[in-house]
Design an enzyme around this catalytic site. Structure first.
Site, PDB file in Angstrom:
ATOM      1  N   HIS A 166      -1.483  -7.338  -2.978  1.00 35.82           N
ATOM      2  CA  HIS A 166      -1.457  -7.680  -1.557  1.00 35.82           C
ATOM      3  C   HIS A 166      -0.230  -8.518  -1.202  1.00 35.82           C
ATOM      4  CE1 HIS A 166      -3.120  -8.746   2.410  1.00 35.82           C
ATOM      5  NE2 HIS A 166      -4.068  -7.834   2.199  1.00 35.82           N
ATOM      6  N   GLU A 277       0.030  -1.542   0.558  1.00 36.58           N
ATOM      7  CA  GLU A 277      -1.032  -1.618  -0.441  1.00 36.58           C
ATOM      8  C   GLU A 277      -1.449  -0.217  -0.906  1.00 36.58           C
ATOM      9  OE1 GLU A 277      -4.231  -4.329   1.074  1.00 36.58           O
ATOM     10  OE2 GLU A 277      -2.891  -4.325   2.807  1.00 36.58           O
TER      11      GLU A 277
END
Length: 317
Positions: A166, A277
């Site tokens: 992340h 992501e």
């Protein structure tokens, strides 16, 4: 908590903390050879430990990244209820996901590759997930300007798994700058449509060819908010982020079926970075029409994503 730096000696240097198996710093030279950090970072460990401040910044996210609608899924006829941390939904592994633990770490080195291997044992029933899971997150840095995330896991019982990293990327290399002057390309012509809770709507992915979400050719980010999930069909490349002023470009390749793109508009410093992501589709445990996220005993979950950096005018030989 320990901190490790993987320095290629050829311009790319990466710092990882064992807390959350977190990517804290990625130093990349610009076109003039001046090095800057191209990921958002928080000021200290206390900030990373504070969920009110830390929006998974740089963390390894699991057991299952993205949402599980209503915090439940059924596997082999058995309903499993997960801990909820986003209203009635389970997101990014729950309130005590992998980002909240200190991982064990081991660093190794060869002539071509620096590797930091982080390991975490997640017991049966952790956050409601079935099976004891052995998780592994490897950070690899090579002399050619590549940073690789290599995720693996095994389980003692049938379960669901999907990891991601992340990081909030900002290729300007300057703290306080937004990503508005970046250009983004995404190798996708379909997105998974969401409702207001970011739960996928019924039906197949939506065709975005010719719309504002079509990033198959590089497009300026400007001030447009992005919080979307793009379907990936071509493994040759997933995304490319570039910053003209610094000359930095980051090209992303992955073996995963999709990529979540979030422009950080609700981050503590809005638009300080953009998340790319790679990983499973949102709410896949409840959607048999989505790529499977099931992991059985005797099998190994494997996810590999490569970030390759280049710099106009910088010799990285």
């Amino acid at each position: 908590m320990d901190s490790y730096t993987l320095d290629s000696g050829h311009g790319l240097a990466v710092t990882v903390w064992t807390y959350g198996a977190t990517l804290v710093e990625v130093l990349v030279p610009d076109r003039n050879g001046t090095t800057g950090n191209v990921v958002a970072r928080l000021p200290d460990l206390a900030s990373y430990e504070d969920p009110a401040v830390n929006a998974y910044v740089g963390a390894t996210v699991g057991r299952y990244c993205r949402c599980v609608a209503d915090g439940r899924f059924t596997l082999d006829g058995v309903e499993h209820r997960l801990d909820r941390n986003d209203g009635r939904h389970h997101v990014h592994g729950g309130p005590l996901g992998f980002d909240r633990f200190v991982w064990d770490a081991e660093a190794t080195q060869t002539d071509e590759l620096l590797t930091l291997c982080l390991r975490l044992d997640s017991p049966d029933g952790d956050q409601g997930y079935p099976g004891a899971l052995q998780a592994e997150a490897r950070y690899e840095v090579d002399r050619h300007g590549r940073l690789t995330f290599d995720f693996r896991a095994t389980t003692t019982a049938a379960t669901i798994v999907g990891f991601t990293n992340h990081a909030f990327w900002n290729l300007s290399g300057t703290a306080g700058r937004t990503i508005d002057d970046h250009r983004l390309a995404i190798n996708s012509d379909r997105t998974v449509a969401f409702d207001a809770d970011l739960v996928p709507l019924a039906g197949p992915p939506r065709d975005i060819a010719g719309t504002d979400l079509d990033h198959r050719a590089p497009k300026p980010l400007g001030a447009r908010p992005l919080d979307n999930f793009f379907v990936l069909d071509d493994p040759s490349w997933a995304a490319e982020l570039s910053h003209r002023a610094s000359g930095r470009t980051m090209r992303v390749r992955t073996d995963q079926p999709g990529i979540g793109v979030y422009s950080g508009d609700h981050y503590r410093q809005p638009r300080a970075g953009i998340c790319l992501e790679t990983g499973p589709w949102p709410d896949a445990p409840n959607r048999p029409d989505f790529p499977s996220v099931r992991l059985d005993p005797g099998r190994t979950y494997h996810h590999r994503t490569i970030h390759e950096f280049s710099n106009a005018g910088v010799d990285r030989a």
